[in-house]
Every structure is written in structure tokens, then in C-alpha cells.
Design an enzyme around this catalytic site. Structure first.
Site, PDB file in Angstrom:
ATOM      1  CD  GLU A 162       0.803   0.541   3.030  1.00 35.17           C
ATOM      2  OE1 GLU A 162       0.657   1.782   2.884  1.00 35.17           O
ATOM      3  OE2 GLU A 162       1.815   0.048   3.540  1.00 35.17           O
ATOM      4  N   GLY A 304       6.619   0.412   3.674  1.00 31.79           N
ATOM      5  CA  GLY A 304       5.389   0.114   2.948  1.00 31.79           C
ATOM      6  C   GLY A 304       5.706  -0.206   1.503  1.00 31.79           C
ATOM      7  CD  GLU A 305       7.671   2.583  -1.701  1.00 31.75           C
ATOM      8  OE1 GLU A 305       8.413   1.836  -2.385  1.00 31.75           O
ATOM      9  OE2 GLU A 305       7.965   3.762  -1.447  1.00 31.75           O
ATOM     10  N   GLY A 306       4.732  -2.475  -0.271  1.00 34.08           N
ATOM     11  CA  GLY A 306       4.869  -3.891  -0.566  1.00 34.08           C
ATOM     12  C   GLY A 306       6.298  -4.386  -0.557  1.00 34.08           C
TER      13      GLY A 306
END
Length: 338
Positions: A162, A304-306
Site C-alpha cells: 500500500e 510500505g509499498e509492498g
């Protein structure tokens, strides 16, 4: 559409009747593992990962089409002064993903992972959860349905991530509503909140959970009242993967909060999921423990960001390669134990 027409009804039906793993594929994987040129258990969790892949895909463990799906959303609660970055950064980072300039882009290149980014109405932040529900039931259900489209192009390993300024506040509120304790137990620095800003973040979580307290016995209501579009979309993606028996790697604190909604709705809802890593966000390890999971990595990351899930995908790919590519004792002419 459900008979009653209530937006969440179809999701409640799906959550009541989730498909399970393939027992035959699991047995076959265990039998092959016993013949590989290594002592039993010598590959540790790699063996369990291979079994997990076999059980959910119903075939010999393989990762041919891994995909990272990033869901981006904005949050009305940011107006409470709970983060050092403005909401415009969410859109700017989505553009950075598209240009190939973010950390997740480099990890996807390094591990040969596909990447999709879903922009979730960034010009229309959710409601401020300290004053109102984040989403209507209709909007929340529609966003879950949109998230389910993450698997539409085909994948055999889905990594959930996300992007959203303010969303560690959202994750903290969800965990506080689900698991109790104190707001301070679940609130961390996120993108750099400290001092008075961190205290405002804690106060916002306390106020939000108190405001919606009469409606927090239903996990889907927790999601729509305290969550956000990326939370709903990630929950939808995880659920869609389950319906198609696609293994899932969950990323950090925010993605874990989305997963927790499903677990609260059905205790078996995350059986097809592994947690990619434990992040540096203070509440993440506790949240993982509440799910009964053990993370694959602990690198102190909190981006974050996967990114954590994507790094873990490399481990999953290696587990599949070892299981499928290693020689058996008979093939290699190596003596097995007596």
C-alpha cells in the site's frame, strides 16, 4: 447481488464459505521432500513454504507469475496533524512508482516480480475517522470489489502492499478496535511522527475508536468506519486470491491491518497467507502475533509499498526452486539414511 441488497452481503457470504487447501498436493509435496538430497528438515522454513505453495496451488510448488499489488489511498484524518507529510505525497509516490523510481520498483526488477499500482480516488480522501465514518457501506464494498480485480491478469503469488499518507493511523485504529489494549500500544511514528505530533496521532486513534465504539463488533463495520480505500481494496484482493487458491504474501503494518479484518470475520481467512516481514513500526509484531503468524523476514524496514512482501517473494521462489529442482537420492546416486 445479494437478495437483501445490502452492499456487504456478498462478502459475508464469501467469507462464510472459503475454499480450503488441496490435501493431495500437500501429501505429494511431503513425499517428494522426503526423497530430496538433504536430511529431513534441513531447509527449515523453506520446506514449509514449499508445502504451503503446493497445498494452495494444487500442484508441484512453482512461482511463475509473482505479482506485487500496491493500493494507494488518501485519508481525511490527516487534517488532525498526525503526519509530517501532506496527502499530496500519495499521488506523487504513485507517479514515482509509474516512473520506476521507488524502492519497490528496484526490488521487483531484482526478483523478477510483476507490479500493479491501484490509484483509489486520491482526490477524494476518506472521511476523518475522528468525526465520521471513513466510508459508506456502499463505497467500502465497491472498493473491496475493485481490489478483487488485482488478480484478474493472472498470478500464482500475490504480494499485497500500500501507499497512503496517514494510513498507519488508520491501521492503529483498526488494531485498537479489534484487539484492545490502549491506543498507545498500536500507534507508532509511521512516516516520522514524534513529540507533539505523535501525541496527536494517539489522541486521534482514541477519539476515532470512541466515536465508533457502538459499531465495532462487526469486522466489516470496523473496516468501513476506521479504515480507508486501500484497506478495503487489500481485503478484497486477499479474499479474491483465496477464492482462486492463490498464495498471498502480506507486507507491513497497514497491509496486516487489512488482513486482520478478514481474520476477524473468519478465523481461517488467512490460511493462504504468509506475512512477508515484521516492520519497524512498533505495533506490527504484536499484530502479527494476534494473527497467529510468524514473519519470514525482520529487516527493520518500515517503508510500505509492498517492499517487505516483495523481498519475501524471493524466499518463496527459492523454496519452490529447491523443492522442484533438487535431485532425489535415487537420481543423484546418493545414499539415503538407513
Amino acid at each position: 447481488m445479494s437478495v437483501s441488497g445490502l452492499p456487504f452481503d456478498d462478502f459475508r457470504t464469501l467469507l462464510r464459505d472459503l475454499p480450503g487447501p488441496d490435501a493431495r498436493a500437500l501429501v505429494a509435496a511431503r513425499e517428494r521432500d522426503a526423497q530430496l538430497t538433504k536430511p529431513p528438515g534441513a531447509l527449515g522454513r523453506l520446506e514449509e513454504i514449499a508445502f504451503w505453495l503446493a497445498a494452495w496451488t494444487g500442484r508441484t510448488p512453482a512461482v511463475n507469475r509473482p505479482l506485487v499489488a500496491i493500493f494507494a489511498g488518501n485519508h481525511g484524518v490527516t487534517k488532525q496533524g498526525i503526519t509530517p507529510f501532506p496527502p499530496t505525497v500519495t499521488q506523487q509516490m504513485v507517479e514515482n512508482f509509474a516512473a520506476g523510481g521507488a524502492a519497490i520498483n528496484q526490488i521487483c526488477v531484482a526478483y523478477d516480480l510483476g507490479l500493479k499500482v491501484f490509484d483509489l480516488a486520491l482526490d477524494y480522501p476518506t472521511g476523518d475517522i475522528t468525526e465520521e465514518a471513513a466510508l459508506s457501506e456502499r463505497d467500502c464494498a465497491a472498493t473491496m470489489a475493485f481490489g478483487m480485480e488485482a488478480i484478474a491478469g493472472g498470478t500464482d503469488l500475490l504480494c499485497i502492499g500500500e501507499m497512503g499518507i496517514g494510513n498507519t493511523t488508520i491501521a492503529a485504529a483498526i488494531n485498537y478496535a479489534l484487539y484492545g489494549g490502549s491506543a498507545r500500544d498500536w500507534v507508532g511514528p509511521g512516516t516520522g511522527s514524534e513529540g507533539e505530533m505523535l501525541e496527536r496521532k494517539i489522541a486521534a486513534v482514541e477519539k476515532a475508536v470512541a466515536l465508533h465504539g457502538d459499531h465495532l463488533d462487526d469486522p466489516l463495520e470496523i473496516m468501513r468506519r476506521l479504515g480507508g480505500r486501500e484497506i478495503a481494496a487489500m481485503a478484497g484482493a486477499i479474499l479474491a486470491a483465496r477464492m482462486e487458491r492463490i498464495p498471498v504474501l502480506i507486507d507491513g503494518y497497514v497491509a496486516t491491518a487489512a488482513a486482520a479484518i478478514l481474520k476477524a470475520a473468519n478465523p481461517s481467512a488467512l490460511d493462504h497467507c504468509l506475512i512477508g516481514h515484521v516492520s519497524g513500526e512498533p505495533g506490527h509484531l504484536r499484530a502479527i502475533e494476534m494473527l497467529g503468524k510468524t514473519p519470514l523476514l525482520a529487516l527493520g524496514m518500515r517503508l510500505g509499498e509492498g517492499t517487505g512482501a516483495a523481498l519475501a517473494a524471493g524466499i518463496v521462489k527459492a523454496a519452490a526452486a529447491c523443492h522442484s529442482g533438487m535431485a532425489t537420492f535415487a537420481q543423484a546416486g546418493v545414499s539415503n539414511k538407513h
